[in-house]
Design an enzyme around this catalytic site. Structure first.
Site, PDB file in Angstrom:
ATOM      1  CG  HIS A  43      -1.986   1.021   1.203  1.00  0.00           C
ATOM      2  ND1 HIS A  43      -3.235   0.796   1.728  1.00  0.00           N
ATOM      3  CD2 HIS A  43      -2.009   2.288   0.724  1.00  0.00           C
ATOM      4  CE1 HIS A  43      -3.979   1.887   1.575  1.00  0.00           C
ATOM      5  NE2 HIS A  43      -3.246   2.801   0.978  1.00  0.00           N
ATOM      6  CD  GLU A  70      -4.580  -3.067   0.449  1.00  0.00           C
ATOM      7  OE1 GLU A  70      -5.217  -4.092   0.708  1.00  0.00           O
ATOM      8  OE2 GLU A  70      -4.147  -2.275   1.323  1.00  0.00           O
ATOM      9  CG  HIS A 190      -8.093  -2.130   8.730  1.00  0.00           C
ATOM     10  ND1 HIS A 190      -7.177  -1.339   8.082  1.00  0.00           N
ATOM     11  CD2 HIS A 190      -8.233  -1.602   9.959  1.00  0.00           C
ATOM     12  CE1 HIS A 190      -6.794  -0.349   8.872  1.00  0.00           C
ATOM     13  NE2 HIS A 190      -7.408  -0.494  10.027  1.00  0.00           N
TER      14      HIS A 190
END
Length: 237
Positions: A43, A70, A190
């Protein structure tokens, strides 16, 4: 079996804290795959405070499973993804100063933007996913954008599970059922951990992939990376 994609942002954070190349992100990613993980997630953020854009290029050369990138689809991010051509791109509505992801897309409000962005990636053969809250309206909005998958934002589930509230899974179950009815693939991520991953996997129908970074790397400090990856894999069967 649900696939395990390991987010290596924390490895990059550790490396960047001292400069140089220790730990070696590429070598860690290779080891993670060798230990059995079925994907690598990164990410990159605009300030490159952990994953650098060059890391994406370097990982593309060596990842043998699936590379998932991401991020918030600003112009710089879109250009990177089109250059690297990962297996999957996951669109996340990060504020530029966010420490970590803290919300899913409003897929109704941002429908036109998401549809246009997703088309850019799909035209190049890159699988797309949208980070969403466990809300049926958001799932239905995601369907209208043409995305291949959604990634359910699981922070609320993890908090409820830690507090002994198993009912916190219910919105995720309903969102997953609706996604399945619409033909959208389901990812999740998450705050998933060794403590809560099995129950989530057991309750969510058609869960294709989980992306786990912070908890997994923290657990590996105590238990060892090879051991922790295989502990996850056993829970995801």
């Amino acid at each position: 079996m649900t696939k395990l994609s390991v987010n290596v942002n924390k490895i990059a954070t550790l490396r960047n804290s001292r400069g140089g190349n220790v730990p070696n992100l590429v070598k860690v990613a290779q080891d993670i795959e060798a230990f059995g993980a079925q994907g690598i997630t990164i990410h990159p953020r605009p300030d490159e405070r952990h994953i650098r854009y060059q890391d994406a290029r370097d990982l593309k050369k060596i990842v043998q499973t699936e590379l998932n990138i991401e991020g918030n689809p600003i112009d710089k991010f879109i250009s990177l993804v089109l250059e690297v051509m990962p297996t999957q791109v996951t669109l996340v509505p990060d504020d530029i100063n966010a420490i970590t992801s803290n919300a899913g897309w409003d897929t109704v409000r941002h429908s036109d933007f998401l549809e246009e962005t997703i088309k850019i990636f799909k035209d190049k053969g890159i699988r797309t996913s949208i980070f969403v809250n466990p809300d049926i309206k958001m799932v239905e909005g995601a369907f209208k954008t043409g995305t291949d998958r959604i990634e359910l934002y699981t922070e609320s589930y993890a908090q409820n599970y830690e507090n002994g509230n198993l009912g916190g899974i219910l919105p995720f179950v309903e969102a997953a059922k609706r996604a399945t009815e619409l033909g959208i693939g389901i990812n999740a991520g998450h705050d998933l951990s060794l403590d809560n991953i099995r129950y989530f996997k057991e309750q969510i129908p058609n869960l294709l992939e989980v992306s786990i970074g912070h908890a997994l790397i923290a657990e590996a400090i105590y238990l060892g990376l090879d051991n922790v990856i295989n502990m996850y894999l056993k829970k995801l069967i």
